[in-house]
Design a protein around this motif. Structure first.
Motif: not given
Length: 149
Positions: A18-19, A22-27, A29-30, A36
């Protein structure tokens, strides 16, 4: 980062990917349809449900199951041919060859010899890699390494 295949902590390895992405947490979780807090809980777990690992593999474009396959190649005991194989019995499951070595695995093994952490004999005994295979790898990839320098 070297992955300890004897002690796979899938949550932390997914977190590394994930790091890297650089993927956003929102994406995330969606995509996983989770909160989260649930995502953070998953990333702390050593083991996850295969469906969740599959979803992470798709989202992060990385085959997390390959880690377990590599473990089997390196550390699973050889099958007892008399016990596990009955040539007359057909399985409904697909059959896979155990001796499928990825480039990463070959590089890992050759690196251990190169940096002196294991000898050729130790590699052959510990990972049950045929002597001829190990020497073929050394010849093939040593030539490749010399050409790229």
């Amino acid at each position: 980062m070297n992955v300890d295949l004897k002690n796979i902590h899938i949550g932390s390895l997914i977190n590394v990917r994930i790091e890297e992405c650089k993927m956003e947490v929102f994406r995330i979780c969606n995509f996983l349809k989770c909160t989260e807090a649930e995502l953070n809980s998953m990333l702390l777990q050593k083991n996850l449900n295969t469906e969740i690992i599959l979803q992470f593999s798709i989202l992060l474009e990385y085959d997390f199951f390959r880690l377990y396959s590599q473990y089997l190649i390196l550390y699973a005991p050889p099958a007892n041919a008399d016990y596990t194989r009955n040539e007359n019995t057909k399985s409904r499951l697909p059959r896979y060859r155990k001796n499928i070595y990825t480039r990463e695995l070959v590089d890992f093994i050759l690196e251990q010899i190169e940096n002196g952490s294991k000898t050729k004999v130790q590699i052959i005994e510990e990972y049950r890699i045929p002597k001829s295979t190990l020497y073929k790898w050394q010849n093939k990839y040593q030539q490749t390494k010399n050409i790229t320098k």
